[in-house]
Design an enzyme around this catalytic site. Sequence first.
Site, PDB file in Angstrom:
ATOM      1  N   GLY A  36       0.849  -1.202   0.000  1.00 29.31           N
ATOM      2  CA  GLY A  36       0.000   0.000   0.000  1.00 29.31           C
ATOM      3  C   GLY A  36       0.870   1.232   0.000  1.00 29.31           C
ATOM      4  N   GLU A  67       0.588  -1.425  -4.806  1.00 27.44           N
ATOM      5  CA  GLU A  67      -0.474  -0.425  -4.624  1.00 27.44           C
ATOM      6  C   GLU A  67      -1.666  -0.855  -5.457  1.00 27.44           C
ATOM      7  OE1 GLU A  67      -1.236   2.383  -2.772  1.00 27.44           O
ATOM      8  OE2 GLU A  67      -3.040   2.251  -3.986  1.00 27.44           O
ATOM      9  N   ILE A  68      -2.848  -0.736  -4.882  1.00 25.64           N
ATOM     10  CA  ILE A  68      -4.034  -1.271  -5.557  1.00 25.64           C
ATOM     11  C   ILE A  68      -4.709  -0.253  -6.467  1.00 25.64           C
ATOM     12  CG2 ILE A  68      -5.683  -0.758  -3.711  1.00 25.64           C
ATOM     13  CD1 ILE A  68      -6.783  -3.632  -4.179  1.00 25.64           C
ATOM     14  N   ASN A 127      -3.372  -6.335  -5.436  1.00 24.29           N
ATOM     15  CA  ASN A 127      -4.032  -6.384  -4.142  1.00 24.29           C
ATOM     16  C   ASN A 127      -3.148  -7.203  -3.208  1.00 24.29           C
ATOM     17  OD1 ASN A 127      -5.552  -6.809  -1.903  1.00 24.29           O
ATOM     18  ND2 ASN A 127      -7.431  -7.314  -3.017  1.00 24.29           N
ATOM     19  N   LEU A 147       2.739   1.192   6.075  1.00 21.96           N
ATOM     20  CA  LEU A 147       2.870   2.556   6.580  1.00 21.96           C
ATOM     21  C   LEU A 147       1.568   3.315   6.353  1.00 21.96           C
ATOM     22  CD1 LEU A 147       6.500   3.261   5.327  1.00 21.96           C
ATOM     23  CD2 LEU A 147       5.727   1.915   7.276  1.00 21.96           C
ATOM     24  N   ASP A 150      -4.855   1.937   5.479  1.00 27.57           N
ATOM     25  CA  ASP A 150      -6.231   2.401   5.660  1.00 27.57           C
ATOM     26  C   ASP A 150      -6.779   1.844   6.977  1.00 27.57           C
ATOM     27  OD1 ASP A 150      -6.222   3.738   3.217  1.00 27.57           O
ATOM     28  OD2 ASP A 150      -6.756   1.917   2.116  1.00 27.57           O
ATOM     29  N   THR A 228       7.022   9.137   3.835  1.00 30.24           N
ATOM     30  CA  THR A 228       5.840   8.834   3.012  1.00 30.24           C
ATOM     31  C   THR A 228       4.937  10.057   2.923  1.00 30.24           C
ATOM     32  OG1 THR A 228       4.245   8.053   4.678  1.00 30.24           O
ATOM     33  CG2 THR A 228       5.882   6.457   3.912  1.00 30.24           C
ATOM     34  N   GLU A 229       4.138  10.086   1.880  1.00 30.16           N
ATOM     35  CA  GLU A 229       3.255  11.232   1.653  1.00 30.16           C
ATOM     36  C   GLU A 229       2.226  11.339   2.785  1.00 30.16           C
ATOM     37  OE1 GLU A 229       4.467   9.205  -0.678  1.00 30.16           O
ATOM     38  OE2 GLU A 229       5.516  10.687  -1.914  1.00 30.16           O
ATOM     39  N   GLU A 230       1.720  10.194   3.231  1.00 31.67           N
ATOM     40  CA  GLU A 230       0.731  10.228   4.308  1.00 31.67           C
ATOM     41  C   GLU A 230       1.390  10.690   5.622  1.00 31.67           C
ATOM     42  OE1 GLU A 230      -2.391   9.584   3.423  1.00 31.67           O
ATOM     43  OE2 GLU A 230      -3.138   9.973   5.450  1.00 31.67           O
TER      44      GLU A 230
HETATM   45  N1  SAM Z   1       1.865   4.053   2.643  1.00 33.44           N
HETATM   46  C1  SAM Z   1       1.499   5.272   1.946  1.00 33.44           C
HETATM   47  C2  SAM Z   1       1.906   6.483   2.734  1.00 33.44           C
HETATM   48  O1  SAM Z   1       2.245   6.319   3.910  1.00 33.44           O
HETATM   49  O2  SAM Z   1       1.877   7.586   2.170  1.00 33.44           O
HETATM   50  C3  SAM Z   1       0.007   5.311   1.583  1.00 33.44           C
HETATM   51  C4  SAM Z   1      -0.956   5.290   2.719  1.00 33.44           C
HETATM   52  S1  SAM Z   1      -2.651   5.298   2.158  1.00 33.44           S
HETATM   53  C5  SAM Z   1      -3.540   5.812   3.557  1.00 33.44           C
HETATM   54  C6  SAM Z   1      -3.017   3.547   2.038  1.00 33.44           C
HETATM   55  C7  SAM Z   1      -2.729   3.009   0.655  1.00 33.44           C
HETATM   56  O3  SAM Z   1      -2.895   1.595   0.635  1.00 33.44           O
HETATM   57  C8  SAM Z   1      -3.644   3.567  -0.408  1.00 33.44           C
HETATM   58  O4  SAM Z   1      -2.869   4.115  -1.435  1.00 33.44           O
HETATM   59  C9  SAM Z   1      -4.452   2.349  -0.868  1.00 33.44           C
HETATM   60  O5  SAM Z   1      -4.821   2.417  -2.230  1.00 33.44           O
HETATM   61  C10 SAM Z   1      -3.486   1.216  -0.597  1.00 33.44           C
HETATM   62  N2  SAM Z   1      -4.112  -0.093  -0.383  1.00 33.44           N
HETATM   63  C11 SAM Z   1      -5.198  -0.350   0.394  1.00 33.44           C
HETATM   64  N3  SAM Z   1      -5.476  -1.657   0.376  1.00 33.44           N
HETATM   65  C12 SAM Z   1      -4.553  -2.260  -0.424  1.00 33.44           C
HETATM   66  C13 SAM Z   1      -4.322  -3.592  -0.852  1.00 33.44           C
HETATM   67  N4  SAM Z   1      -5.122  -4.585  -0.453  1.00 33.44           N
HETATM   68  N5  SAM Z   1      -3.277  -3.838  -1.665  1.00 33.44           N
HETATM   69  C14 SAM Z   1      -2.473  -2.835  -2.080  1.00 33.44           C
HETATM   70  N6  SAM Z   1      -2.637  -1.547  -1.711  1.00 33.44           N
HETATM   71  C15 SAM Z   1      -3.665  -1.260  -0.906  1.00 33.44           C
END
Ligand code: SAM
Length: 255
Positions: A36, A67-68, A127, A147, A150, A228-230
Amino acid sequence: SDHALDYPASPDAVDWATHYPAFAASGQTPAFADVGCGFGGLLIALAPLYPDTLMLGASSCRTWCLEIRVQVSQYVEDRIAALRATCAAAAAAAPGASQTDALAADDPAVSSTAAGGYQNVSIVRANAMKFLPNYFPKHSLSALFFLFPDPHFKIRKHKARIISPTLLAEYAYVLRPGGIVYTITDVRDLHDWMRTHLAEFPLFEPVEEADLRAEGKGPILDAVWNSTEEGKKVERNKGDKWLACFRRIEVPREE
Ligand code: SAM
């Protein structure tokens, strides 16, 4: 939705040379995976720090983002391609010179060095809650990052959380003994959830940040906290961050 995604039947079926053309001959699979990854800040920060060094074992450091979301994964793919192209152009123009200036202008995430020209970082749209072992061989990863995942606040949504008892068995399978799971979040309830499930799983044991720093993993931890951006968004909003790290152990703990 991920119904249209194609998955490799096994890690042998992944075309690693497409992802890491500069290392096509090595046949090595990634050592770091960011699950993610969002916009890719973590591994873009780490890639130049570990361009081809021996890290935590015998493998040089390929890094891999999962990343999904379609647009987000495309953005990371384009970002990596642009960084590689800028490095290649800078290297061609001034062999042996620092590529820092050219890069810093293009991507503010890049500051001190562009060693390795970003050849060691790649992304796949996937995924991560399904088929992780289709990408990574058993015991191949030395670091797995979750990191700011969600949070899925509602109780009936907890099964959608990326850390869960079933998925932990897959994470233990792809991590090599001694490998580290890094988690960080700004949601206290999610922190408690991740920590509790990891602590209960017999193949993981908690490890303190200070111990990891003493082992030389400081640059990784700095990136986990800050790159990370978040994480940057949380920082701007003056939110709290909670870190929890676990080591994949060789022999299951006694219950
Ligand atoms: N880790 C990054 C950061 O810290 O900036 C992104 C955090 S963001 C809140 C969560 C990310 O996880 C989103 O971009 C979402 O699309 C991705 N994500 C959620 N479920 C996922 C999955 N099952 N497989 C891959 N990516 C996933």
